[in-house]
Design a protein around this motif. Structure first.
Motif, PDB file in Angstrom:
ATOM      1  N   ASP A 104       0.829  -1.207   0.000  1.00 24.44           N
ATOM      2  CA  ASP A 104       0.000   0.000   0.000  1.00 24.44           C
ATOM      3  C   ASP A 104       0.864   1.259   0.000  1.00 24.44           C
ATOM      4  O   ASP A 104       0.563   2.243  -0.697  1.00 24.44           O
ATOM      5  N   LEU A 105       1.944   1.261   0.782  1.00 26.36           N
ATOM      6  CA  LEU A 105       2.835   2.415   0.843  1.00 26.36           C
ATOM      7  C   LEU A 105       3.562   2.640  -0.491  1.00 26.36           C
ATOM      8  O   LEU A 105       3.706   3.768  -0.951  1.00 26.36           O
ATOM      9  N   LEU A 106       4.003   1.549  -1.111  1.00 22.99           N
ATOM     10  CA  LEU A 106       4.711   1.663  -2.391  1.00 22.99           C
ATOM     11  C   LEU A 106       3.800   2.262  -3.454  1.00 22.99           C
ATOM     12  O   LEU A 106       4.220   3.102  -4.254  1.00 22.99           O
ATOM     13  N   LEU A 107       2.543   1.860  -3.429  1.00 19.99           N
ATOM     14  CA  LEU A 107       1.586   2.382  -4.399  1.00 19.99           C
ATOM     15  C   LEU A 107       1.216   3.824  -4.080  1.00 19.99           C
ATOM     16  O   LEU A 107       1.190   4.687  -4.975  1.00 19.99           O
ATOM     17  N   ALA A 108       0.946   4.113  -2.809  1.00 14.26           N
ATOM     18  CA  ALA A 108       0.484   5.458  -2.427  1.00 14.26           C
ATOM     19  C   ALA A 108       1.560   6.512  -2.621  1.00 14.26           C
ATOM     20  O   ALA A 108       1.285   7.609  -3.115  1.00 14.26           O
ATOM     21  N   ARG A 109       2.799   6.203  -2.254  1.00 14.41           N
ATOM     22  CA  ARG A 109       3.854   7.220  -2.291  1.00 14.41           C
ATOM     23  C   ARG A 109       4.604   7.267  -3.622  1.00 14.41           C
ATOM     24  O   ARG A 109       5.043   8.334  -4.060  1.00 14.41           O
ATOM     25  N   GLY A 134       3.601   5.219  -6.578  1.00  9.84           N
ATOM     26  CA  GLY A 134       2.822   4.843  -7.746  1.00  9.84           C
ATOM     27  C   GLY A 134       3.206   3.518  -8.363  1.00  9.84           C
ATOM     28  O   GLY A 134       2.867   3.245  -9.524  1.00  9.84           O
ATOM     29  N   GLN A 135       3.904   2.639  -7.610  1.00 12.43           N
ATOM     30  CA  GLN A 135       4.354   1.356  -8.151  1.00 12.43           C
ATOM     31  C   GLN A 135       3.452   0.232  -7.651  1.00 12.43           C
ATOM     32  O   GLN A 135       3.245   0.070  -6.452  1.00 12.43           O
ATOM     33  N   GLU A 136       2.932  -0.544  -8.589  1.00 11.96           N
ATOM     34  CA  GLU A 136       1.990  -1.614  -8.237  1.00 11.96           C
ATOM     35  C   GLU A 136       2.680  -2.951  -8.021  1.00 11.96           C
ATOM     36  O   GLU A 136       2.072  -3.889  -7.512  1.00 11.96           O
ATOM     37  N   VAL A 137       3.929  -3.074  -8.452  1.00 11.90           N
ATOM     38  CA  VAL A 137       4.681  -4.316  -8.276  1.00 11.90           C
ATOM     39  C   VAL A 137       5.998  -3.985  -7.580  1.00 11.90           C
ATOM     40  O   VAL A 137       6.487  -2.844  -7.661  1.00 11.90           O
ATOM     41  N   PRO A 138       6.594  -4.959  -6.891  1.00 16.62           N
ATOM     42  CA  PRO A 138       7.847  -4.682  -6.162  1.00 16.62           C
ATOM     43  C   PRO A 138       9.044  -4.600  -7.113  1.00 16.62           C
ATOM     44  O   PRO A 138       9.640  -5.616  -7.483  1.00 16.62           O
ATOM     45  N   LYS A 158      13.713   3.207 -10.625  1.00 20.91           N
ATOM     46  CA  LYS A 158      14.207   3.338 -11.988  1.00 20.91           C
ATOM     47  C   LYS A 158      14.524   4.804 -12.264  1.00 20.91           C
ATOM     48  O   LYS A 158      13.967   5.709 -11.639  1.00 20.91           O
ATOM     49  N   PRO A 159      15.421   5.061 -13.221  1.00 17.43           N
ATOM     50  CA  PRO A 159      15.879   6.436 -13.426  1.00 17.43           C
ATOM     51  C   PRO A 159      14.847   7.360 -14.038  1.00 17.43           C
ATOM     52  O   PRO A 159      14.895   8.566 -13.823  1.00 17.43           O
ATOM     53  N   MET A 160      13.902   6.825 -14.827  1.00 16.19           N
ATOM     54  CA  MET A 160      12.882   7.653 -15.454  1.00 16.19           C
ATOM     55  C   MET A 160      11.636   6.811 -15.678  1.00 16.19           C
ATOM     56  O   MET A 160      11.707   5.578 -15.761  1.00 16.19           O
ATOM     57  N   PRO A 161      10.454   7.440 -15.745  1.00 18.84           N
ATOM     58  CA  PRO A 161       9.199   6.681 -15.809  1.00 18.84           C
ATOM     59  C   PRO A 161       9.103   5.676 -16.954  1.00 18.84           C
ATOM     60  O   PRO A 161       8.493   4.622 -16.796  1.00 18.84           O
ATOM     61  N   SER A 162       9.705   5.985 -18.113  1.00 17.55           N
ATOM     62  CA  SER A 162       9.514   5.128 -19.285  1.00 17.55           C
ATOM     63  C   SER A 162      10.470   3.944 -19.345  1.00 17.55           C
ATOM     64  O   SER A 162      10.376   3.120 -20.249  1.00 17.55           O
ATOM     65  N   THR A 163      11.408   3.814 -18.403  1.00 20.25           N
ATOM     66  CA  THR A 163      12.358   2.707 -18.442  1.00 20.25           C
ATOM     67  C   THR A 163      11.847   1.524 -17.625  1.00 20.25           C
ATOM     68  O   THR A 163      10.995   1.663 -16.755  1.00 20.25           O
ATOM     69  N   GLN A 164      12.396   0.341 -17.936  1.00 19.66           N
ATOM     70  CA  GLN A 164      12.072  -0.867 -17.198  1.00 19.66           C
ATOM     71  C   GLN A 164      12.950  -0.938 -15.945  1.00 19.66           C
ATOM     72  O   GLN A 164      14.012  -0.332 -15.873  1.00 19.66           O
ATOM     73  N   SER A 165      12.488  -1.712 -14.968  1.00 21.47           N
ATOM     74  CA  SER A 165      13.254  -1.851 -13.737  1.00 21.47           C
ATOM     75  C   SER A 165      13.255  -3.299 -13.297  1.00 21.47           C
ATOM     76  O   SER A 165      12.394  -4.093 -13.694  1.00 21.47           O
ATOM     77  N   GLU A 166      14.230  -3.665 -12.459  1.00 22.63           N
ATOM     78  CA  GLU A 166      14.341  -5.033 -11.972  1.00 22.63           C
ATOM     79  C   GLU A 166      13.370  -5.279 -10.824  1.00 22.63           C
ATOM     80  O   GLU A 166      13.140  -4.410  -9.983  1.00 22.63           O
ATOM     81  N   ASN A 167      12.821  -6.487 -10.801  1.00 16.58           N
ATOM     82  CA  ASN A 167      11.981  -6.885  -9.679  1.00 16.58           C
ATOM     83  C   ASN A 167      12.852  -7.152  -8.456  1.00 16.58           C
ATOM     84  O   ASN A 167      14.018  -7.559  -8.579  1.00 16.58           O
ATOM     85  N   VAL A 168      12.280  -6.928  -7.273  1.00 23.24           N
ATOM     86  CA  VAL A 168      12.956  -7.252  -6.024  1.00 23.24           C
ATOM     87  C   VAL A 168      12.108  -8.272  -5.278  1.00 23.24           C
ATOM     88  O   VAL A 168      10.972  -8.572  -5.670  1.00 23.24           O
ATOM     89  N   SER A 169      12.636  -8.790  -4.185  1.00 22.91           N
ATOM     90  CA  SER A 169      12.018  -9.960  -3.539  1.00 22.91           C
ATOM     91  C   SER A 169      10.738  -9.653  -2.786  1.00 22.91           C
ATOM     92  O   SER A 169       9.903 -10.537  -2.597  1.00 22.91           O
ATOM     93  N   SER A 170      10.537  -8.405  -2.325  1.00 23.62           N
ATOM     94  CA  SER A 170       9.352  -8.107  -1.520  1.00 23.62           C
ATOM     95  C   SER A 170       8.944  -6.647  -1.671  1.00 23.62           C
ATOM     96  O   SER A 170       9.737  -5.808  -2.100  1.00 23.62           O
ATOM     97  N   PHE A 171       7.698  -6.377  -1.302  1.00 24.79           N
ATOM     98  CA  PHE A 171       7.222  -4.995  -1.324  1.00 24.79           C
ATOM     99  C   PHE A 171       7.973  -4.148  -0.295  1.00 24.79           C
ATOM    100  O   PHE A 171       8.207  -2.964  -0.527  1.00 24.79           O
ATOM    101  N   LYS A 172       8.360  -4.753   0.813  1.00 20.69           N
ATOM    102  CA  LYS A 172       9.111  -4.010   1.820  1.00 20.69           C
ATOM    103  C   LYS A 172      10.464  -3.568   1.250  1.00 20.69           C
ATOM    104  O   LYS A 172      10.864  -2.402   1.384  1.00 20.69           O
ATOM    105  N   GLU A 173      11.164  -4.501   0.607  1.00 23.31           N
ATOM    106  CA  GLU A 173      12.459  -4.162   0.016  1.00 23.31           C
ATOM    107  C   GLU A 173      12.306  -3.071  -1.039  1.00 23.31           C
ATOM    108  O   GLU A 173      13.113  -2.136  -1.102  1.00 23.31           O
ATOM    109  N   ALA A 174      11.257  -3.177  -1.852  1.00 21.45           N
ATOM    110  CA  ALA A 174      11.019  -2.167  -2.892  1.00 21.45           C
ATOM    111  C   ALA A 174      10.727  -0.810  -2.265  1.00 21.45           C
ATOM    112  O   ALA A 174      11.282   0.213  -2.684  1.00 21.45           O
TER     113      ALA A 174
END
Length: 448
Positions: free
Chosen positions: A57-62, A64-68, A72-88
Motif C-alpha cells: 500500500d505504501l509503495l503504491l500510495a507514495r 505509484g508502483q503496483e509491483v515490487p 528506476k531512473p525515469m518513468p519510461s524505463t524498465q526496472s528489476e523486480n525485487v524480492s518483496s514490497f518491503k524491500e522495494a
C-alpha cells in the motif's frame, strides 16, 4: 502473588499469543521506521512485518508502483523486480523519500512528457538527460550560492535538462529546434527553448550575473533558446518561474503558488497543453525540413478561433512574446491558416444545390484590434505578408505569422479577408468576405 508470577511466567510469551489482526492494528499505528525496529525484536515479528500488505500500500500510495521493483531512473524505463514490497519500498524511500508530495507530481509530469515526446517528437525524447544525483545538485547550490527548491531538485533528479548537439558544437545543427518547450517564428524572429542541464544553468546564470541582467543572487536561468534571446528564470527564494522581458523586466510564467513548486507547476501546465493537443509539430521555416519543432501557436483553447465562410476556413492562434514585451505593454504574435473545405463539406454547409468553390484567392485583409480599455485599432491592406494565397479543396492550408502589440490586456482581435471566386486573374461572380472569428490577446496563467 505478583512476585510468584514474575518468577514462573515469561512476559514475552504474550507477544507470541497475539493474532495477525491485532498485530496489523499495532503496525498500522507505527511509522515505517518504527515497523522496521519492531521487526528486529523477534523472528516471528520480523516474518510478519516482511510480508505485511502495508508495504504494498505504501509503495503504491507514495511512489505509484503496483509491483515490487527497484527504483528506476525515469518513468519510461524498465526496472528489476525485487524480492518483496518491503524491500522495494525501502529502496524507493531511500532514493526519493525526501521529496514528499513533489515526487508523485514530478514523476507523473515527467511520465506525461516522456510518453508525449516519444510518440510525437522522438528527437526531444532522446535528448532528455540522465537524472542528476543529490551530490550534483548540492554542487550547483554551492557554486551559485542558492538553495534549490525541492520541487526543482525533484524534476532534475529524473532528467538533468536536455543533452543537445548544439551545446557541444559551434556548428549549425538541427537540434536547435529540439527544445522541450518549443518555439515560434515571425518575420526574422525565431526562438526554440530547451530545458538547461545543470552545467548550463550554472554557466548561463553566472554570465547573466556578470552582465548584471540578474539583479539578485536568488535567480537562476533554467530554460533558454540557443541565442539567449528568450530566457526563463527560476527565483530560488520564492520558487516561481519568470519569463525575461525587455529592459530587464520579469513576467511571472508559472501558475500562482505558495509552496515553492513553481518549476513543477509550470512543467505540469506545459505537459497538460501537450496532451490536450494545444500544440502541433511543424516546420518553423517552410523551406527547411529540419526545422520541425513543437510550435507554440495554439491550435485549441484560449487564444484561438475557427470560422468558415462559404467554404473558406480561417483558424487563428495567438501567443504572448515575453522577450519583446515591456509590461504593461505586451507583444503578441499570431498565426493564421486559410484552407478551402472539401466539396462535400461545402455542400453540407450551404445545401446540395448551392454553388461549390473549386478555387478562391485572397485579395485584401481587414483587422480590428480592441484592447482591454476598449480602444480600437483598424488595419486594412492588400494581401497578407505580401502574398495572395490561392485556395483549392484538399490542398494544405496557407499559413502565415505576424505580430501586434497592446498596452492594455486582455484584448481581442478579429477581422475579415476579401476573396474572389476563381483567381485574381480570372475571377467570376461576386467577391465575398471570409470572417476571422475573435481570438483573445491575453497573458495566460502559464507562459511558455
Amino acid at each position: 502473588m505478583s512476585d510468584d508470577l514474575s518468577e514462573t511466567c515469561d512476559p514475552s510469551m504474550g507477544i507470541d499469543l497475539l493474532d495477525q489482526e491485532t498485530l496489523s492494528l499495532i503496525l498500522g499505528n507505527l511509522t515505517t521506521k518504527e515497523c522496521s525496529l519492531v521487526a528486529c525484536v523477534r523472528k516471528t515479528w520480523r516474518d510478519f512485518v516482511e510480508g505485511h500488505p502495508m508495504w504494498r500500500d505504501l509503495l503504491l500510495a507514495r511512489y505509484g508502483q503496483e509491483v515490487p521493483i527497484a527504483p528506476k531512473p525515469m518513468p519510461s524505463t524498465q526496472s528489476e523486480n525485487v524480492s518483496s514490497f518491503k524491500e522495494a519500498f525501502i529502496a524507493w524511500e531511500t532514493e526519493y523519500g525526501g521529496y514528499g508530495e513533489f515526487f508523485a507530481r514530478g514523476w507523473r509530469c515527467w511520465s506525461l512528457l516522456e510518453s508525449w515526446t516519444q510518440a510525437h517528437f522522438e528527437p526531444v525524447f532522446q535528448s532528455l538527460g540522465e537524472g542528476a544525483s543529490e551530490a550534483q545538485l548540492d554542487t550547483v547550490e554551492r557554486a551559485l550560492k542558492v538553495t534549490l527548491p525541492r520541487a526543482m531538485r525533484m524534476m532534475y533528479r529524473v532528467h538533468d535538462g536536455q543533452n543537445l548537439a548544439i551545446d557541444r558544437t559551434t556548428r549549425k545543427d538541427e537540434s536547435i529546434y529540439h527544445g522541450l518547450f518549443g518555439g515560434y517564428r515571425f518575420y526574422n524572429h525565431l526562438v526554440c527553448v530547451r530545458l538547461l542541464p545543470l552545467k548550463l544553468v550554472e554557466e548561463i546564470t553566472n554570465m547573466c550575473r556578470q552582465q548584471q541582467y540578474l539583479t539578485t543572487e536568488s535567480k537562476i536561468v533554467i530554460a533558454a533558446c540557443k541565442t539567449l534571446r528568450k530566457l526563463f528564470i527560476l527565483d530560488t527564494a520564492d520558487g516561481k518561474v519568470y519569463a525575461a522581458c525587455m529592459e530587464r523586466q520579469l513576467l511571472q510564467a508559472s501558475p500562482s503558488s505558495t509552496n515553492g513548486d513553481g518549476l513543477l507547476s509550470w512543467m505540469e501546465a506545459y505537459a497538460a497543453n501537450l496532451v490536450s493537443g494545444k500544440y502541433e509539430i511543424a516546420k518553423l521555416i517552410e523551406e527547411d525540413d529540419n526545422s520541425r519543432t513543437i510550435v507554440l501557436y495554439p491550435r485549441c483553447g484560449e487564444g484561438t478561433s475557427v470560422a468558415v465562410t462559404q467554404g473558406v476556413k480561417i483558424e487563428a492562434g495567438a501567443v504572448l512574446i515575453p522577450e519583446r514585451s515591456t509590461p504593461p505593454n505586451f507583444f503578441f504574435s499570431y498565426s493564421i491558416r486559410f484552407s478551402l473545405t472539401s466539396v462535400e463539406e461545402q455542400r453540407a454547409e450551404t445545401g446540395e444545390t448551392s454553388e461549390v468553390l473549386e478555387s478562391t484567392q485572397l485579395v485584401t485583409r481587414h483587422w480590428v484590434i480592441t484592447d482591454g480599455e476598449n480602444g480600437k485599432d483598424e488595419v486594412r491592406g492588400e494581401a497578407v505578408i505580401g502574398e495572395y494565397p490561392l485556395l483549392r479543396p484538399g490542398q494544405p492550408p496557407f499559413i502565415y505569422q505576424s505580430c501586434t502589440s497592446m498596452s492594455a490586456v486582455p484584448g481581442v482581435m478579429e477581422g475579415d479577408f476579401r476573396f474572389v471566386r476563381g483567381t485574381i486573374e480570372d475571377p467570376y461572380g461576386d467577391p465575398f468576405d471570409a470572417m476571422c472569428a475573435p481570438f483573445a490577446l491575453a497573458a495566460p496563467d502559464a507562459l511558455f
